[in-house]
Enzyme design. Structure first.
Site, PDB file in Angstrom:
ATOM      1  N   HIS A 169       3.508  -9.524  14.865  1.00 52.32           N
ATOM      2  CA  HIS A 169       4.245 -10.220  13.812  1.00 52.32           C
ATOM      3  C   HIS A 169       5.682 -10.538  14.222  1.00 52.32           C
ATOM      4  O   HIS A 169       6.305 -11.428  13.649  1.00 52.32           O
ATOM      5  CB  HIS A 169       4.203  -9.435  12.486  1.00 52.32           C
ATOM      6  CG  HIS A 169       5.052  -8.214  12.470  1.00 52.32           C
ATOM      7  ND1 HIS A 169       4.566  -6.961  12.775  1.00 52.32           N
ATOM      8  CD2 HIS A 169       6.364  -8.045  12.179  1.00 52.32           C
ATOM      9  CE1 HIS A 169       5.539  -6.084  12.673  1.00 52.32           C
ATOM     10  NE2 HIS A 169       6.651  -6.713  12.308  1.00 52.32           N
ATOM     11  N   ASP A 173      -2.004  -6.143  15.338  1.00 54.46           N
ATOM     12  CA  ASP A 173      -0.565  -6.405  15.303  1.00 54.46           C
ATOM     13  C   ASP A 173       0.119  -5.974  16.603  1.00 54.46           C
ATOM     14  O   ASP A 173       1.208  -5.440  16.595  1.00 54.46           O
ATOM     15  CB  ASP A 173       0.090  -5.726  14.093  1.00 54.46           C
ATOM     16  CG  ASP A 173       1.502  -6.262  13.826  1.00 54.46           C
ATOM     17  OD1 ASP A 173       1.795  -7.407  14.241  1.00 54.46           O
ATOM     18  OD2 ASP A 173       2.308  -5.534  13.224  1.00 54.46           O
ATOM     19  N   SER A 195       9.956  -2.608  14.686  1.00 54.01           N
ATOM     20  CA  SER A 195       8.658  -3.110  15.123  1.00 54.01           C
ATOM     21  C   SER A 195       8.653  -3.256  16.628  1.00 54.01           C
ATOM     22  O   SER A 195       9.521  -3.855  17.217  1.00 54.01           O
ATOM     23  CB  SER A 195       8.375  -4.470  14.475  1.00 54.01           C
ATOM     24  OG  SER A 195       8.233  -4.315  13.089  1.00 54.01           O
TER      25      SER A 195
END
Length: 186
Positions: free
Chosen positions: A75, A105, A185
């Site tokens: 993402h 992801d 992330s």
């Protein structure tokens, strides 16, 4: 009289606890080990600045190997037009997407590694247990090369919806209470 006795008992407990802490260097040992983890890990962490048609985003990743492969979250780099990779030592490189798996992801980037790329040391193969200490490295809220600490809160967890809003049936995720914020992330 009971209140005085209770205060004296508390004062004695405090004194005993302070004496125990004065005799032990366990906290100093834990601090030294945590510092060593940061020293060993931070050179393998990268900060990502991503430009896409939807605007600009930040994230992080980690250097997988000395050929310049970097692992991050899908993402973070999904539909990226430009990926700027900043290394811990301040060097900057252009990143290119090699592969994206939106179901898990995960994404892999490639940069020209240049000199001094430090791949991260990966798991030893020892079993992970609930309660084990864990650390998260990244760029939470754009604050580059940060570290947070927590424990393994649970094992064998099932995922929620992924970046496509789908449930894939993947299981065996690790749950942690280490602070994970936007920008971690990767």
């Amino acid at each position: 009289r009971e209140a005085v006795a209770a205060r004296l008992a508390r004062a004695a407990q405090v004194t005993l606890a302070q004496n125990q802490l004065d005799r032990s260097d366990l906290l100093e040992q834990i601090n030294a080990e945590t510092s060593a983890i940061a020293t060993a890990t931070l050179p393998s962490v990268v900060h990502l600045s991503v430009r896409s048609d939807n605007g600009q985003a930040n994230g992080s990743g980690w250097i997988f190997d000395d050929r310049g492969h970097i692992v991050t979250n899908a993402h973070v780099v999904f539909r990226a037009n430009r990926i700027r990779v900043e290394f811990y030592d301040g060097r900057v490189a252009q990143g290119d997407v090699v592969a994206i798996d939106p179901l898990t992801d995960i994404a892999v980037l490639k940069v020209d590694p240049g000199a001094g790329v430090t791949p991260i040391r990966r798991a030893t193969g020892k079993p992970l247990n609930a309660g084990d200490r864990v650390y998260a490295f990244g760029s939470p809220f754009g604050i580059r090369f940060s570290m947070s600490e927590g424990i393994v809160s649970g094992l064998g967890r099932s995922e929620g919806a992924n970046m496509l809003g789908l449930r894939t049936g993947y299981t065996n995720y690790i749950q942690t209470d280490a602070a994970i914020n936007p920008g971690n992330s990767g």
